[in-house]
Design a protein around this motif. Sequence first.
Motif, PDB file in Angstrom:
ATOM      1  N   PHE A 278      47.945  22.290  43.873  1.00 17.94           N
ATOM      2  CA  PHE A 278      49.187  23.060  44.014  1.00 17.94           C
ATOM      3  C   PHE A 278      50.355  22.137  44.352  1.00 17.94           C
TER       4      PHE A 278
ATOM      5  N   PRO B 277      54.201  22.179  45.719  1.00 19.00           N
ATOM      6  CA  PRO B 277      55.184  23.025  46.423  1.00 19.00           C
ATOM      7  C   PRO B 277      56.555  23.003  45.751  1.00 19.00           C
TER       8      PRO B 277
ATOM      9  N   TYR C  37      52.665  27.053  51.961  1.00 19.89           N
ATOM     10  CA  TYR C  37      51.752  27.557  50.929  1.00 19.89           C
ATOM     11  C   TYR C  37      50.293  27.562  51.394  1.00 19.89           C
TER      12      TYR C  37
ATOM     13  N   LEU D 190      48.285  31.068  50.862  1.00 18.62           N
ATOM     14  CA  LEU D 190      47.854  31.299  49.489  1.00 18.62           C
ATOM     15  C   LEU D 190      46.728  30.344  49.109  1.00 18.62           C
ATOM     16  N   CYS D 191      46.885  29.076  49.460  1.00 20.02           N
ATOM     17  CA  CYS D 191      45.873  28.084  49.096  1.00 20.02           C
ATOM     18  C   CYS D 191      44.543  28.355  49.785  1.00 20.02           C
TER      19      CYS D 191
ATOM     20  N   LEU E  88      46.652  20.930  48.260  1.00 28.87           N
ATOM     21  CA  LEU E  88      48.073  21.250  48.391  1.00 28.87           C
ATOM     22  C   LEU E  88      48.800  19.926  48.597  1.00 28.87           C
TER      23      LEU E  88
ATOM     24  N   HIS F  97      54.980  26.081  42.347  1.00 25.12           N
ATOM     25  CA  HIS F  97      56.033  27.065  42.581  1.00 25.12           C
ATOM     26  C   HIS F  97      57.395  26.409  42.434  1.00 25.12           C
TER      27      HIS F  97
ATOM     28  N   PHE G 279      56.988  33.822  47.595  1.00 24.03           N
ATOM     29  CA  PHE G 279      55.819  33.164  47.023  1.00 24.03           C
ATOM     30  C   PHE G 279      55.241  32.150  48.009  1.00 24.03           C
ATOM     31  N   GLY G 280      56.011  31.859  49.063  1.00 23.09           N
ATOM     32  CA  GLY G 280      55.533  31.014  50.147  1.00 23.09           C
ATOM     33  C   GLY G 280      55.847  31.684  51.472  1.00 23.09           C
ATOM     34  N   TYR G 281      55.456  31.042  52.557  1.00 15.56           N
ATOM     35  CA  TYR G 281      55.765  31.552  53.894  1.00 15.56           C
ATOM     36  C   TYR G 281      56.847  30.671  54.506  1.00 15.56           C
TER      37      TYR G 281
ATOM     38  N   GLN H 241      52.173  38.251  48.068  1.00 16.33           N
ATOM     39  CA  GLN H 241      51.115  37.246  48.138  1.00 16.33           C
ATOM     40  C   GLN H 241      49.801  37.800  47.590  1.00 16.33           C
TER      41      GLN H 241
ATOM     42  N   THR I 143      49.977  37.981  43.827  1.00 14.51           N
ATOM     43  CA  THR I 143      49.921  36.614  43.294  1.00 14.51           C
ATOM     44  C   THR I 143      48.486  36.099  43.309  1.00 14.51           C
TER      45      THR I 143
END
Length: 247
Positions: free
Chosen positions: A72, A74, A83, A86-87, A99, A132, A213-215, A233, A236
């Motif tokens: 992934f 960022p 992220y 999600l990861c 990540l 992303h 899409f992220g925090y 999330q 996604t």
Amino acid sequence: MKNNKRKWSIRKKLRMLWVLAGIAFMLWQFYSMQAHNVENSLMQSDDQLTFHNTSDFYSYTPTAYYNSTLIFFPGALVQPKAYIPLCRNIAENNVKVYLIKMPWRQATMGYNKIKELDILKNSTMTYILAGHSQGGKMAAQFVYENPDAIDKLILIGTTHPRDISLADQTLPILKIYGTNDGVADEATMLKNKPMLPEKTEFKRIEGGNHSQFGYYGFQLGDDKANISRELQQKETLESILEFMDID
């Protein structure tokens, strides 16, 4: 003479105000790109996953046998930690996840790190590259430059590819976007659709925006989401797992 001094004093004050405003904006921007509400427990090993934190990446390695690795990238300036939720959720489905930590938080400067780190050396592994925003742009760029290195590509919240074409690529591609994304808006994203293969899968998240899409905090230029971050999330994650053929 007094009028000249008064004018000079006003100019100095205005310049000082501009400088202070610029500093305040930079501090706000830096804060908004920091990870928020990411629990420390998500960055720990357990019976299912082994967690590593290095200078180049965060990683989750399943303790059970696995045959898929997701990498992934960022978004620009976003703290990679944003992220982690999600990861980790992806990794819990028996997928190894990297990540990547980009130099100066810029994927444009570090998208080739995965070659330098020998992450792609296992010929029996299925490699999925995801990113992303700017991370998605550079994930597409990596596939463009290394067409045989990646098995699947996931582009999240990005209008790219725009300046390059992946239309002739044969690898499966998934594009996830939010209808309220003010940074990578739906109209521009669809305008660049010819740059992708005809069989590209599109996942439209109704009410989703760019930042969720992220925090991390609210990103400049983004629109307000009409759904919660948790729901965005969740949708996604479900789209990614379905694309990877994971139940």
